[in-house]
Design an enzyme around this catalytic site. Structure first.
Site, mmCIF file in Angstrom:
data_model
loop_
_atom_site.group_PDB
_atom_site.id
_atom_site.type_symbol
_atom_site.label_atom_id
_atom_site.label_comp_id
_atom_site.label_asym_id
_atom_site.label_seq_id
_atom_site.Cartn_x
_atom_site.Cartn_y
_atom_site.Cartn_z
ATOM 1 N N HIS A 38 -25.985 -111.658 7.801
ATOM 2 C CA HIS A 38 -26.526 -112.200 9.046
ATOM 3 C C HIS A 38 -25.970 -113.534 9.530
ATOM 4 O O HIS A 38 -26.333 -113.972 10.612
ATOM 5 C CB HIS A 38 -28.046 -112.323 8.930
ATOM 6 C CG HIS A 38 -28.727 -111.022 8.668
ATOM 7 N ND1 HIS A 38 -28.704 -109.975 9.567
ATOM 8 C CD2 HIS A 38 -29.433 -110.578 7.592
ATOM 9 C CE1 HIS A 38 -29.372 -108.956 9.063
ATOM 10 N NE2 HIS A 38 -29.823 -109.295 7.868
ATOM 11 N N ARG A 105 -24.447 -102.344 16.927
ATOM 12 C CA ARG A 105 -25.102 -101.037 16.809
ATOM 13 C C ARG A 105 -24.053 -99.949 16.583
ATOM 14 O O ARG A 105 -23.052 -99.883 17.293
ATOM 15 C CB ARG A 105 -25.906 -100.718 18.051
ATOM 16 C CG ARG A 105 -27.056 -101.693 18.223
ATOM 17 C CD ARG A 105 -28.171 -101.168 19.078
ATOM 18 N NE ARG A 105 -29.192 -102.191 19.161
ATOM 19 C CZ ARG A 105 -30.328 -102.163 18.487
ATOM 20 N NH1 ARG A 105 -30.588 -101.163 17.682
ATOM 21 N NH2 ARG A 105 -31.209 -103.133 18.616
ATOM 22 N N HIS A 145 -34.337 -112.543 4.494
ATOM 23 C CA HIS A 145 -34.505 -111.351 5.335
ATOM 24 C C HIS A 145 -34.632 -111.774 6.796
ATOM 25 O O HIS A 145 -35.377 -112.707 7.103
ATOM 26 C CB HIS A 145 -35.760 -110.584 4.897
ATOM 27 C CG HIS A 145 -36.136 -109.459 5.802
ATOM 28 N ND1 HIS A 145 -35.395 -108.304 5.899
ATOM 29 C CD2 HIS A 145 -37.170 -109.309 6.668
ATOM 30 C CE1 HIS A 145 -35.968 -107.498 6.786
ATOM 31 N NE2 HIS A 145 -37.046 -108.089 7.263
#
EC number: 3.1.27.-
Length: 150
Positions: A38, A105, A145
Site C-alpha cells: 500500500h 483494479r 491493514h
C-alpha cells in the site's frame, strides 16, 4: 460416498484456516507486507506495481490501493484517536488530511499476466494498527491493514 462429502468439506474448511487466501508471506511482518502492498511515494503504473504484490501471492489480486505517502507519515496516523474497524475491532485510525492515491483494479488476465486499470484519487484513509514486531520500525504502533478509503 455420503460420508466422504462432509469429510471433504471439513478438510477444506480447516485448510482455509491454515492457508487463508490473503496470508502474509512467512518472511514478512504485517507492517512490512502493508508497506509492500500500500505505500508508494509517487504515482505509479498499476501493471508494474501489482506484479510485485502478485509475485508474493501467486495470483492476480482483484483490487489494491497505493497511498502516495511515506511509511512514516502513514504510521503517524496510528497515533490518532482509535475508531472501530470494519471487522468490529477498535485498532483503526483515520487520516486527518486526504492523500493522493492510486486505485488499481484487475481488468483481465491470469497470473502472471494480470492487467490493471488505474484511478487517481485524493481521499482520506483508515488504517488498522498494531504494536510493531521485532524487525519493524520502532514506532509505538505500525499500520498493518488498509481498512477503508473515504
Amino acid at each position: 460416498m455420503v460420508l466422504c462429502f462432509p469429510l471433504l468439506l471439513l478438510v477444506l474448511v480447516l485448510w482455509g484456516q491454515v492457508c487463508p487466501l490473503h496470508a502474509i508471506p512467512k518472511h514478512l511482518t504485517k507492517a512490512h507486507w502493508f508497506e509492500i502492498q500500500h505505500i508508494r511515494p509517487s504515482p505509479l503504473q498499476c501493471n508494474r506495481a501489482m506484479s510485485g504484490i502478485n509475485n508474493y501471492t501467486q495470483h492476480c489480486k482483484p483490487q489494491n490501493t497505493f497511498l502516495h505517502d511515506s511509511f512514516q507519515n502513514v504510521a503517524a496516523v496510528c497515533d490518532l484517536l482509535s475508531i472501530t474497524c470494519k471487522n468490529g475491532w477498535h485498532n483503526c485510525h483515520q487520516s486527518l488530511k486526504p492523500v493522493n492515491m492510486t486505485d488499481c483494479r484487475l481488468t483481465s488476465g491470469k497470473y502472471p499476466q494480470c492487467r490493471y486499470s488505474a484511478a487517481a484519487q485524493y481521499k482520506l484513509f483508515i488504517v488498522a494498527c498494531d504494536p510493531p514486531q521485532k524487525s519493524d520500525p520502532p514506532y509505538k504502533l505500525v499500520p498493518v491493514h488498509l481498512d477503508s478509503i473515504l
